[in-house]
Design an enzyme around this catalytic site. Structure first.
Site, mmCIF file in Angstrom:
data_model
loop_
_atom_site.group_PDB
_atom_site.id
_atom_site.type_symbol
_atom_site.label_atom_id
_atom_site.label_comp_id
_atom_site.label_asym_id
_atom_site.label_seq_id
_atom_site.Cartn_x
_atom_site.Cartn_y
_atom_site.Cartn_z
ATOM 1 C CB SER A 13 -68.974 87.942 51.814
ATOM 2 O OG SER A 13 -68.783 87.230 50.609
ATOM 3 C CB SER A 136 -56.529 71.832 49.239
ATOM 4 O OG SER A 136 -56.579 71.079 48.058
ATOM 5 C CE1 TYR A 151 -62.668 73.898 43.481
ATOM 6 C CE2 TYR A 151 -62.880 71.537 43.836
ATOM 7 C CZ TYR A 151 -62.844 72.825 44.337
ATOM 8 O OH TYR A 151 -62.962 73.040 45.688
ATOM 9 C CE LYS A 155 -59.904 74.597 45.992
ATOM 10 N NZ LYS A 155 -59.607 75.727 46.900
#
Length: 279
Positions: A13, A136, A151, A155
């Site tokens: 989106s 990633s 974070y 990843k």
């Protein structure tokens, strides 16, 4: 369009997912696009059609993921390309982020991705073909960013599971590409995609400075063009032998080389210690 494929794109989106979906549809490809809000997808892209299937999907709810995959199969009969793009950023130190904040980031960035893979693979295995793109980040290869530890770790997890996944599905004729984008000019650094700690600790001055830099200075000035990133993914989907590791952006390329040089330097400097540990 010749060689038209069915794509399943998560997080469609906004940002890279939206741009990729729009480009694919303009080229005559078929796209099942997911978001937490079907209305948001329809507003951004359009209503359902022969080529476009908007789907409301909650990544962390496996029943919701399974339902979206089944709707795609019912609509398009197959899935040729999967793009695991959905995720969000979390900026905060390991000390100040709560267990709940950290786990939520893993739920979306790692376990949500696994939910999609788990429910897509039966169809790709049956077809003995397909291509999976796991998005990633360069922060999944180079972790030297203060305040981005959780974070980065999500990843890095995506990177590790993707390398193993590629080896698992190679014999089925399925290609896998691990994508490491650098800074691209999307809304990733806005409040809708980047979360900050509920209880920040002022003593971490470097991290507070990083917050300000990312939200006030870097946001809107990222060097990467998301249109060109989408083009790169589309190009890679048509390659006979696509890349397993795909770094996108000059910054990602440079940071990857910096990390490789650093590891190589440590290997050689401490080689005698490394090899001294055998019987």
């Amino acid at each position: 369009m010749e060689n038209s494929k069915v794509w399943f794109v998560t997080g469609a989106s906004k940002g890279i997912g939206l741009i990729l979906t729009q480009k694919l549809l303009a080229q005559g490809q078929k796209v099942a696009a997911t978001s937490r809000s079907e209305a948001g997808l329809i507003k951004a892209i359009g209503i359902s059609s022969d080529n476009f299937l908007p789907l409301e999907m909650d990544l962390v709810d496996e029943k919701s993921v399974k339902n979206a995959i089944e709707k795609t199969i019912n609509h398009f009969k197959t899935i040729d390309v999967l793009v695991n793009n959905a995720g969000y950023g979390l900026l905060g130190t390991l000390e100040e982020l709560t267990d709940e904040e950290a786990r939520k980031n893993y739920d979306v960035n790692v376990f949500g991705l696994l939910n999609v893979i788990r429910n897509t693979m039966p169809y790709m295995r049956a077809n003995r073909s397909g291509h999976v793109f796991n998005i990633s980040s360069v922060a999944g290869f180079y972790g030297g960013f203060p305040g981005w530890g959780i974070y980065c770790s999500t990843k890095f997890a995506v990177a590790g599971l993707t390398e193993s996944f590629a080896a698992e599905v190679k014999s089925f004729g399925i290609n896998v590409t691990l994508v490491y984008p650098g800074y691209f000019r999307t809304d990733f650094l806005t409040g809708s995609s980047l979360q900050l700690p509920a209880n920040a600790i002022a003593a971490y001055k470097e991290v507070r400075e990083s917050e300000s830099a990312h939200t006030d200075t870097i946001n809107g000035n990222q060097p990467g063009d998301p249109e060109k990133l989408a083009d790169a993914l589309i190009q890679m989907s048509g390659e006979e032998n696509p890349a397993l590791h795909l770094f996108l952006g000059q910054d990602a390329y440079d940071m990857a080389n910096q990390k490789i040089s650093s590891v190589q330097s440590d290997l050689e400097q401490w080689k005698t210690v490394s090899v001294s540990t055998g019987f």
